[in-house]
Scaffold this active site. Structure first.
Site, mmCIF file in Angstrom:
data_model
loop_
_atom_site.group_PDB
_atom_site.id
_atom_site.type_symbol
_atom_site.label_atom_id
_atom_site.label_comp_id
_atom_site.label_asym_id
_atom_site.label_seq_id
_atom_site.Cartn_x
_atom_site.Cartn_y
_atom_site.Cartn_z
ATOM 1 N N ASP A 36 -15.661 -6.648 47.141
ATOM 2 C CA ASP A 36 -14.521 -7.175 46.007
ATOM 3 C C ASP A 36 -13.272 -7.141 46.563
ATOM 4 O O ASP A 36 -12.388 -8.062 46.410
ATOM 5 C CB ASP A 36 -14.930 -6.572 44.853
ATOM 6 C CG ASP A 36 -14.586 -4.957 44.966
ATOM 7 O OD1 ASP A 36 -14.496 -4.358 46.036
ATOM 8 O OD2 ASP A 36 -14.758 -4.554 43.892
ATOM 9 N N ASP A 171 -15.842 -3.022 39.150
ATOM 10 C CA ASP A 171 -16.353 -2.066 38.230
ATOM 11 C C ASP A 171 -15.983 -2.675 36.694
ATOM 12 O O ASP A 171 -16.650 -2.407 35.808
ATOM 13 C CB ASP A 171 -16.098 -0.586 38.623
ATOM 14 C CG ASP A 171 -16.604 -0.205 40.291
ATOM 15 O OD1 ASP A 171 -17.377 -1.150 40.557
ATOM 16 O OD2 ASP A 171 -16.216 0.572 40.520
#
Ligand code: GLA
Length: 387
Positions: A36, A171
């Site tokens: 990410d 997240d």
């Protein structure tokens, strides 16, 4: 799942007011690890473990926050928010409050009670669940609104500034955007997300918690990020225009291998190959090819273990014991690493024996009893309405 009525009852008993209630889930990443923050791709789903926050306004500028699961109460003064980084849970709340305030949201004093069943440090994003649930609650009490992406970004800012982890967006994005029964294929550069139905047929997602949390996690996490950035910096001398490892192919990496020291080369190889695996896993999932998806998960673990070096002995044992069981299509560590959980694709009919045997074999090798449970893909953060 946390019982909202029980939390409300505890809130009313302690604070004497009727609260509003918000929830935000933890997540398990199916594949796409440490990609990410390299502008890459991830494929997580929210799980049916969550943080639930009850909140009511109070007349002063204080936040009084009671964590039932930690049996601890802390206070923050909204006129005097600190810099966090004490290594305690309230850092996350302070970070969220600060990040919201700096976006111009006029926060109000509040009494808060929260409870969570996302294991702390288990790699299932207990921190994002806390940030997003508290963030939603604080914004509601302020009488304003925030869009979902901004709330996710506020959570990420809290981690960067008040916790000191240079995390990516996976997240927090998952905790706000998840849809029940779906995984999310997220492009971490454009932040475009595709909801992919989690059609696993006879298989289900099973999580094994190693119950070890190595303290290396935060410092090593930031170091991995630096390794990737240093790889991009070196490669940009010969590949002008690249901004992140997302822009580099494996062929290009191989062609310029001699420019990089071996560690940086292996870090880059993990990220580039993991991006490719993630896109292929999303295709496999869409096509109902659960076997193909499992194979990609196994390769992901090897790459995280050997090239990225974020696994640990306990996670490797869990993966190895899982792969040795009947009815298992794939197993890998999930989340930041250095302890925490593995994610597995296990046939429903084999689940009971999987649970017993993996627990027994893991315990025989490590002396630690793992926690093994099946996870359902749950919805993202929302208000819980109760009567
Ligand atoms: C942690 C971070 C995420 C991501 C994962 C590794 O969970 O918070 O942003 O980088 O590690 O994939």
């Amino acid at each position: 799942m946390i019982s909202a009525p029980e939390l409300v009852a505890a809130f009313q008993q302690r604070y004497g007011a009727k609260p509003r209630v918000f929830r935000a889930p933890g997540r398990v990443n199916l594949i796409g690890e440490h990609t990410d923050y390299n502008d890459g791709f991830v494929l997580p789903m929210a799980i049916d473990r969550e943080t639930v926050v009850a909140i009511a306004p109070r007349p002063d500028r204080m936040l009084r926050i009671w964590s039932l699961n930690l049996d601890d109460t802390q206070e923050l003064d909204l006129n005097n928010l600190g810099a966090g980084r004490r290594g305690v849970w309230i850092d996350y709340v302070e970070g969220i409050a600060s990040a919201l305030a700096s976006r111009g949201i006029a926060l109000k004093g509040s009494d808060i009670a929260l409870n969570s069943d996302v294991g702390i440090g288990s790699g299932l994003s207990s921190s994002a669940a806390l940030e997003i649930a508290v963030g939603k609650a604080l914004v509601f009490i302020s009488g304003t609104q925030i869009d979902r992406l901004s709330l996710a970004l506020v959570g990420q800012t809290a981690e960067h500034v008040h916790v000191g982890i240079q995390c990516g967006i996976m997240d927090q994005f998952t905790s706000v955007h998840a849809a029940k029964g779906h995984a999310i294929l997220l492009d971490c550069r454009s932040l475009e997300a595709k909801q992919i139905p989690l059609t696993l047929g006879e298989y289900q997602v099973v999580i094994c918690d190693s119950r070890v949390r190595h303290t290396l996690a935060a410092s090593e996490y930031n170091r991995r990020r630096q390794d990737c950035e240093s790889g991009v910096k070196s490669l940009s001398a010969v590949l002008p225009g690249i901004r992140a490892l997302r822009d580099v192919t494996l062929d290009q990496l191989e062609a310029h291998r001699s420019m990089l020291d071996d560690t940086v080369y292996r870090r880059c190889r993990h990220v580039i190959s993991e991006n490719d695996r993630t896109l292929r896993a999303a295709e496999a999932l869409t096509a109902g090819d659960v076997t193909g998806m499992g194979r990609l998960m196994a390769r992901s673990h090897q790459s995280l273990r050997d090239d990225y070096e974020v696994s640990c002995g306990e996670l490797d044992i869990l993966v190895e014991r899982a792969e040795a069981q009947p009815g298992v299509l794939g197993a890998r560590m999930t989340g930041g690493g250095f302890g925490g959980c593995t994610v597995n694709l296990v046939s429903r009919s084999a689940f009971q024996s999987f649970r017993e045997r993996v627990a027994q074999e893991y315990q025989a090798k490590t002396g630690i009893a793992p926690e093994i449970f099946a996870a359902e893909a749950s919805a993202g953060a929302e208000e819980i309405l109760y009567r």
